[in-house]
Design an enzyme around this catalytic site. Structure first.
Site, PDB file in Angstrom:
ATOM      1  N   LYS A 285       3.296  -0.877  -0.313  1.00 56.42           N
ATOM      2  CA  LYS A 285       3.110   0.304   0.532  1.00 56.42           C
ATOM      3  C   LYS A 285       3.466  -0.040   1.980  1.00 56.42           C
ATOM      4  CE  LYS A 285      -1.069   0.266  -0.898  1.00 56.42           C
ATOM      5  NZ  LYS A 285      -2.486   0.485  -1.254  1.00 56.42           N
TER       6      LYS A 285
ATOM      7  N   THR B 100      -6.289   9.043   8.039  1.00 51.54           N
ATOM      8  CA  THR B 100      -5.611   8.195   7.055  1.00 51.54           C
ATOM      9  C   THR B 100      -6.578   7.282   6.304  1.00 51.54           C
ATOM     10  OG1 THR B 100      -5.176   6.559   8.786  1.00 51.54           O
ATOM     11  CG2 THR B 100      -3.448   8.184   8.355  1.00 51.54           C
TER      12      THR B 100
ATOM     13  N   GLY C 158      -8.660   5.863   3.526  1.00 57.81           N
ATOM     14  CA  GLY C 158      -8.647   6.008   2.075  1.00 57.81           C
ATOM     15  C   GLY C 158      -7.297   6.333   1.472  1.00 57.81           C
ATOM     16  N   THR C 159      -6.219   6.173   2.235  1.00 55.55           N
ATOM     17  CA  THR C 159      -4.901   6.515   1.681  1.00 55.55           C
ATOM     18  C   THR C 159      -4.537   5.604   0.503  1.00 55.55           C
ATOM     19  OG1 THR C 159      -3.911   5.176   3.448  1.00 55.55           O
ATOM     20  CG2 THR C 159      -3.918   7.560   3.756  1.00 55.55           C
ATOM     21  N   GLY C 160      -4.865   4.306   0.614  1.00 52.42           N
ATOM     22  CA  GLY C 160      -4.543   3.387  -0.472  1.00 52.42           C
ATOM     23  C   GLY C 160      -5.324   3.696  -1.737  1.00 52.42           C
ATOM     24  N   CYS C 161      -6.602   3.988  -1.575  1.00 54.63           N
ATOM     25  CA  CYS C 161      -7.441   4.365  -2.723  1.00 54.63           C
ATOM     26  C   CYS C 161      -6.921   5.645  -3.366  1.00 54.63           C
ATOM     27  CB  CYS C 161      -8.885   4.574  -2.276  1.00 54.63           C
ATOM     28  SG  CYS C 161      -9.641   3.164  -1.446  1.00 54.63           S
TER      29      CYS C 161
END
Length: 277
Positions: free
Chosen positions: A178, A213, A215-218
């Site tokens: 990412k 932004t 928690g974008t990865g979760c």
């Protein structure tokens, strides 16, 4: 009356008291995408939009029991793994998931550091994660700093294939790098690497101007797991999940929740703010 069954996924992750990341983000994402979310909590965090104040890990046997209870009873079609915190928890997760890994797709988000900079995994646990969980995972989703920590060197966005051999040595079947941490570019590029096929696919979108932004990865990893649960192949599951996250960022960009980095709008397809002042 015709009997209907749920599409079920399992999230193995930490609890975020602020609701924007972790197990809460996973439940919201999976629910928004038509999947019944089951959970196994690995740790409880006291955090908000400004940072993490405290982390309390769950006993490994409790984590193991949660996963076992769900897997033995419910038709789980995909699994998302997030915050794991310690080597004993990783060992417990690997032990209980090993019999299922050949049939159920697993998305591993190697959570290491919170957006606020607070550590979410112990140093000694990183090697345990690589050795015990990478071989079980269908897809691993590190951001740029996490990829660098896992490989021992920075990911070269100009030459993404250079890391193929290193990922293959770690027994990674597929990796989604990412690129959101590359602040030098107005475009965000995520790279899907499939080492066994020497395949690289780029997912590119314009950076959205927003402070929300957290928690974008979760959210992205649980969205991929949701689409895999629906039966999509990996490439299309990632593409659809990327589109979902972009829309969640766009629709939540103008919201204000908390004093720090706010969450994305997981339910953007269903409702907008109706708060009265």
């Amino acid at each position: 009356m015709e009997s209907k069954s749920y599409v079920v996924a399992l999230s193995i992750a930490g609890s975020d008291s602020g609701g924007g990341a972790g197990i809460q983000a996973d439940i919201k994402t999976m629910s928004a995408l038509g999947v019944f979310a089951t959970t196994a909590i690995t740790a409880v965090t006291a955090q908000n939009t400004c940072g993490v104040r405290m982390v309390q890990a769950m006993p490994p046997e409790v984590v193991h029991a949660q996963i076992e209870a769900v897997m033995e009873d419910m038709p789980v079609r995909s699994i998302k793994i997030g915050m794991l915190f310690s080597a004993p928890i990783i060992e417990a997760v690997a032990a209980v998931l090993k019999p299922y890994a050949a049939e159920v797709p697993i998305v591993l988000d190697p959570v290491m550091i919170a957006q606020s900079g607070d550590p979410l995994i112990r140093e000694e646990a990183i090697e345990a994660m690589k050795k015990q969980l990478f071989p079980l995972a269908t897809l691993i989703t590190p951001n740029l700093p996490e990829a660098a920590a896992l490989l021992g060197t920075a990911f070269d966005e100009e030459h993404p294939t250079q890391s193929m051999e290193a990922w293959e040595e770690l027994q990674a079947r597929a990796v989604l790098i990412k690129g959101g941490h590359n602040q030098a570019s107005s475009q965000i590029v995520d790279y899907l690497l499939v080492p066994g096929k020497h395949l690289v696919h780029r997912f590119e979108h314009t950076r959205i101007s927003t402070n929300n932004t957290h928690g974008t990865g979760c959210t992205l990893s649980s969205a991929i797991a949701a689409y895999l649960a629906h039966g999509y192949e990996l490439m299309e599951a990632v593409e659809r999940a990327e589109d979902y996250l972009v829309q969640a960022l766009e629709k939540g960009a103008g919201w204000r929740l908390g004093k720090g980095a706010g969450p994305v709008h997981h339910f953007h397809a269903f409702w907008q703010t109706t708060a009265r002042h």
